[in-house]
Design an enzyme around this catalytic site. Structure first.
Site, short mmCIF file in Angstrom:
data_model
loop_
_atom_site.label_atom_id
_atom_site.label_comp_id
_atom_site.label_asym_id
_atom_site.label_seq_id
_atom_site.Cartn_x
_atom_site.Cartn_y
_atom_site.Cartn_z
N CYS A 66 0.99 -1.00 -0.35
CA CYS A 66 0.02 0.07 0.16
C CYS A 66 0.62 0.78 -0.04
O CYS A 66 2.31 1.11 -0.26
CB CYS A 66 -0.76 0.33 1.38
N HIS A 89 -5.03 6.08 8.10
CA HIS A 89 -3.24 6.52 9.04
C HIS A 89 -2.94 7.79 7.32
O HIS A 89 -3.58 8.20 6.53
CB HIS A 89 -3.13 5.36 8.45
#
Length: 670
Positions: A411, A591
Site C-alpha cells: 500500500c 493512517h
C-alpha cells in the site's frame, strides 16, 4: 586436470559471471530510470545545437544572437543554453542520486548527488562513470554511518544528527571526487575513447560483436553497455552530436533475424511462439525474449555475431550514430534518437543485420538433425542466468509460473491497510498448508522486481506494476474478506505443493507468528503493547457524520495522546485521497502517507465506534481505528485486530461493549 579441479574452475567462472551480471544490473538500475532525461537532452541537441534541425529553419549562423542559439548555447551564448548544462550537470547528478538511493534510500541519494558534483567539477569530460562510482559510494557510507549511532541518539536530536552527518559526509566525498576520482575517471575516459577511435580508424569496430552478442545472451551486456558504451558514447555525442557506440548493443536486427529463422524453419513450440516474440523484440525492445532460442541451439550465436558485425559495418560505412542512448532497444527508441541525416544508414544497418542473421540461423536450423529442443528448459536456463524471472517468459512457454513463495501486500505507506490485508491473507495461506509461502507488507515505493506476487488495492495496482513488471498482480477492494484471497490460495494449489494440512498449525497468538516488516522483510512481531491503544484513545460514541470528520476525530485522538504531531492528521486525509482505507466488515483504518512518518512520535492507535455508521466512499464504516506506526511494534496488534474483524461474534462483542476496557480487551485478545 582432475575432475575436481575442473569442477572448481567451472564454479569460479560461474561465480565471476554472476558478479559481472550483478554489477551490470546495478549500472543499468542507475541509468534506466533516467532514460527520459537522456531523451530530452538528445532532442534538445538535435533541435538547437549549431547544426541542429531548427537552426536552419528559425536560426541563422550569421545571427548568433537568436533564440535558437540561446537555447542551444552557441554563438554569443557559447557558455550558456540548456544542452551543455544538462549533459555536464543534470544527467550525472541524476545517475549519482539514483545510485545513492539504491543503496540507502533518500539519505543515500542526497549524499550521492553531492559527491557527484565533486567529480563533475573536478573533470573535463561528462562524468557518467564518476557518477556511477560516487552515487553508490555515498549511499553505502551514509548507511554505515547511520548504523553506527542507530538507537543511540537522544530524543530531539535525531534531525540535527541526520542533517549534519549527511552534510559533512557529502562535503568530504565532494572534495575527494574533485581532487581524486574526477581526474582519474577523466584519464580513463580519454584512454578508452582513444581505444575506440583506434578501432574506428582501423575498421575494426565490427569485431566488437564477437564479444557483445554472446555477452547479451549471458546477461553480461549491462556491464558493457552501461559501464562503458553509454559513458563513452555520451562524451562522444557531446562533442560531435552523435555516437556509434549507442548502436553496438541496441541494434534489434540480429535477434530479429534469429526469430524470423525460427518462424520459417523452426518446429513445434519454438516456431509457434517466434512470430510473437519477434514483434516484442523489434518494437518493444525486450531483447531477452530471443535468448532462449539461442540457448536451445547454441550454435545460433554465430548468426547473432555475424548479424551484429554486419550492422556495425554498415553504421561505420555511413558514419551513423545516435544522439543519446536508445532504451529499450526498440526500433522506435532508436529512430527517436537518430539524427536527420542518419535514417538511411541506420535503417540499412538494422535490415542488413536481420538479413544476415536470418540467412545464417536458417541455414543452421535446416542442417540441424537433432531434436527441436526444449524452449521451456531454455527459458528456465535464461532466468537462472538472469538471476530473476523474465517479464516475457510466460509468452515463450505458455506455461504457468513455478512455485510462488514470496507474496507482498503493498500500500502507499506500508503501515496499516497492507499490514491488515497481509495478516488475513497469511492466515488463509497457512491454513491451506502452504508453509513455504511468506506474506509480508510493504510500501509501494520500496518494491523491487524480485517478488512472485503483489497484492494491492485496485487503485494502486498500476503503480505497483511499474516497479514490479515480472510479478503476478492481484487487485482487491475489500481488505478483510476479499474473494481474491481465495483465488490466490487456488493459484498456489496450481503452482505449489501444499503440506499435509493436519500438520499445519496456525498460531492464535500473533506475538509468536512471523509478521511483515515495513521494509518488506519478515520480522518477529513483539507482543501487543497495551500502551499503543490507550484507554483515553477509545471513544464509544463518535460524533462525526462524514468520512473526513471521522478521520479528524481519529486523528485528534492520536494527537491528544502524544503519538503524532498535528501535521499527521492532514497526511491521513492525503492518504485517503489516493486510496480509501475502508477494510471491510464495517472497519476503516485511516493512517498517514509514507512521507508523513516523520510526524510520528511513537506508535499509537485510536478507536472510534459510531452508532450511525459513517459513509466511507460508498461503504458503511461503523468502527474507525486511526493508526500511527513507528517501526514494527504496532503490527502484532493489527494482526489481533484483523482476527477480531474476521469473526462475526467478536464484531458483535465490540458493538455491544460498554467500556473502553472491554474494547481494548477484545482488540488485544486479553
Amino acid at each position: 586436470m582432475s575432475e575436481a579441479d575442473a569442477s572448481t574452475t567451472a564454479a569460479q567462472r560461474t561465480g565471476l559471471r554472476v558478479r559481472v551480471q550483478k554489477f551490470g544490473t546495478a549500472l543499468s538500475n542507475m541509468v534506466m530510470p533516467n532514460i527520459g532525461a537522456f531523451i530530452a537532452w538528445g532532442l534538445l541537441t538535435a533541435l538547437f545545437i549549431e547544426s541542429g534541425w531548427l537552426t536552419g529553419i528559425f536560426g541563422s549562423l550569421d545571427d548568433p544572437h537568436g533564440w535558437v542559439a540561446k537555447i542551444g548555447g552557441w554563438g554569443a551564448f557559447e557558455n550558456g543554453g540548456i544542452v551543455s548544462p544538462m549533459i555536464t550537470y543534470l544527467l550525472p547528478i541524476l545517475i549519482g542520486y539514483t545510485g545513492g538511493r539504491m543503496v540507502h534510500g533518500n539519505r543515500g541519494a542526497v549524499v550521492g548527488a553531492i559527491a557527484t558534483v565533486g567529480v563533475i567539477t573536478g573533470s573535463d569530460v561528462p562524468m557518467f562513470m564518476g557518477a556511477m562510482i560516487m552515487g553508490p559510494l555515498g549511499g553505502y557510507l551514509m548507511r554505515k554511518l547511520d548504523a553506527l549511532w542507530a538507537g543511540k541518539i537522544k530524543p530531539g536530536f535525531e534531525m540535527l544528527i541526520d542533517n549534519f552527518s549527511a552534510g559533512i559526509l557529502g562535503l568530504i566525498l565532494a572534495v575527494l571526487g574533485f581532487f581524486g576520482v574526477g581526474p582519474l575517471v577523466s584519464a580513463f575516459t580519454r584512454a578508452a575513447g582513444n581505444a575506440v577511435n583506434f578501432l574506428v580508424n582501423h575498421d575494426l569496430l565490427p569485431l566488437t560483436s564477437i564479444f557483445i552478442e554472446p555477452a547479451k545472451v549471458l546477461f553480461l551486456n549491462n556491464a558493457i553497455n552501461h559501464g562503458v558504451l553509454t559513458p563513452l558514447g555520451t562524451a562522444q555525442a557531446a562533442e560531435t552530436g552523435k555516437s556509434i557506440l549507442f548502436l553496438l548493443e541496441t541494434n534489434p536486427g540480429p535477434g530479429l533475424g534469429i526469430l524470423l529463422a525460427y518462424t520459417f524453419f523452426g518446429q513445434g513450440a519454438a516456431r509457434a511462439s517466434a512470430p510473437g516474440a519477434a514483434i516484442i523484440q523489434f518494437f518493444g525492445g525486450i531483447h531477452e525474449i530471443y535468448f532462449p532460442y539461442v540457448l536451445m541451439k547454441p550454435r545460433l550465436i554465430l548468426a547473432a555475431i555475424l548479424g551484429g558485425m554486419t550492422g556495425v559495418f554498415i553504421n561505420v560505412l555511413f558514419n551513423d550514430g545516435l544522439r543519446a542512448p536508445a532504451a529499450p532497444g526498440s526500433i522506435i527508441a532508436i529512430y527517436a534518437q537518430t539524427p536527420g541525416d542518419n535514417f538511411v544508414g541506420i535503417t540499412l544497418s538494422v535490415v542488413g543485420a536481420a538479413a544476415v542473421s536470418l540467412v545464417v540461423a536458417g541455414f543452421l536450423l535446416k542442417i540441424d538433425k537433432s531434436d527441436d529442443g526444449d524452449l521451456a528448459a531454455a527459458t528456465a536456463e535464461m532466468e537462472a542466468m538472469k538471476g530473476r524471472k523474465s517479464s516475457v517468459s510466460s509468452m515463450l512457454t505458455g506455461a504457468a509460473r513455478g512455485p510462488i513463495t514470496d507474496i507482498v501486500f503493498a500500500c502507499d505507506a506500508g503501515m496499516g491497510s497492507s499490514a491488515m490485508g497481509a495478516s488475513v491473507l497469511r492466515r488463509k495461506i497457512q491454513k491451506a498448508g502452504f508453509a513455504d509461502v511468506t506474506v509480508v507488507n510493504q510500501a509501494i515505493s520500496n518494491l523491487a522486481d524480485t517478488h512472485d506476487l503483489i497484492v494491492t488495492h485496485k487503485d494502486l495496482t498500476e503503480r505497483a506494476r511499474q516497479s514490479t513488471p515480472s510479478a503476478i498482480h492481484i487487485s482487491v477492494d475489500d481488505f478483510m474478506s476479499s474473494p481474491r484471497y481465495d483465488e490466490i490460495v487456488e493459484l498456489l494449489g496450481q503452482t505449489n505443493t501444499a503440506a499435509d494440512t493436519k500438520d499445519v498449525v496456525v498460531e492464535e497468538d500473533s506475538a509468536s507468528t512471523p509478521t511483515p516488516a515495513s521494509n518488506g522483510g519478515v520480522a518477529t512481531a513483539p507482543a501487543p503493547t497495551l500502551h499503543a491503544l490507550a484507554l483515553e484513545s477509545i471513544v464509544l460514541h463518535g460524533t462525526a457524520t462524514s468520512r473526513d470528520g471521522a478521520i479528524d476525530e481519529a486523528g485528534r485522538l492520536l494527537v491528544d495522546c502524544g503519538a503524532v504531531e498535528e501535521s499527521y492528521v492532514a497526511a491521513m486525509h492525503e492518504r485517503e485521497k489516493s486510496v480509501a482505507t475502508f477494510m471491510g466488515n464495517g472497519l476503516a483504518i485511516p493512517h498517514g502517507t509514507n512521507e508523513a512518518k516523520g510526524a510520528i512520535v511513537r506508535t499509537g492507535l485510536s478507536f472510534v465506534r459510531y452508532d450511525d455508521p459513517v459513509d466511507w466512499k460508498g461503504k458503511s464504516a461503523e468502527f474507525v481505528i486511526g493508526i500511527a506506526g513507528a517501526g514494527k511494534d504496532h503490527l502484532a496488534l493489527l494482526n489481533k485486530i484483523a482476527k477480531v474483524f474476521l469473526k462475526a461474534d467478536d464484531v458483535e462483542r465490540l458493538r455491544s461493549a460498554q467500556t473502553a476496557e472491554e474494547v481494548r480487551d477484545i482488540l488485544t485478545g486479553a
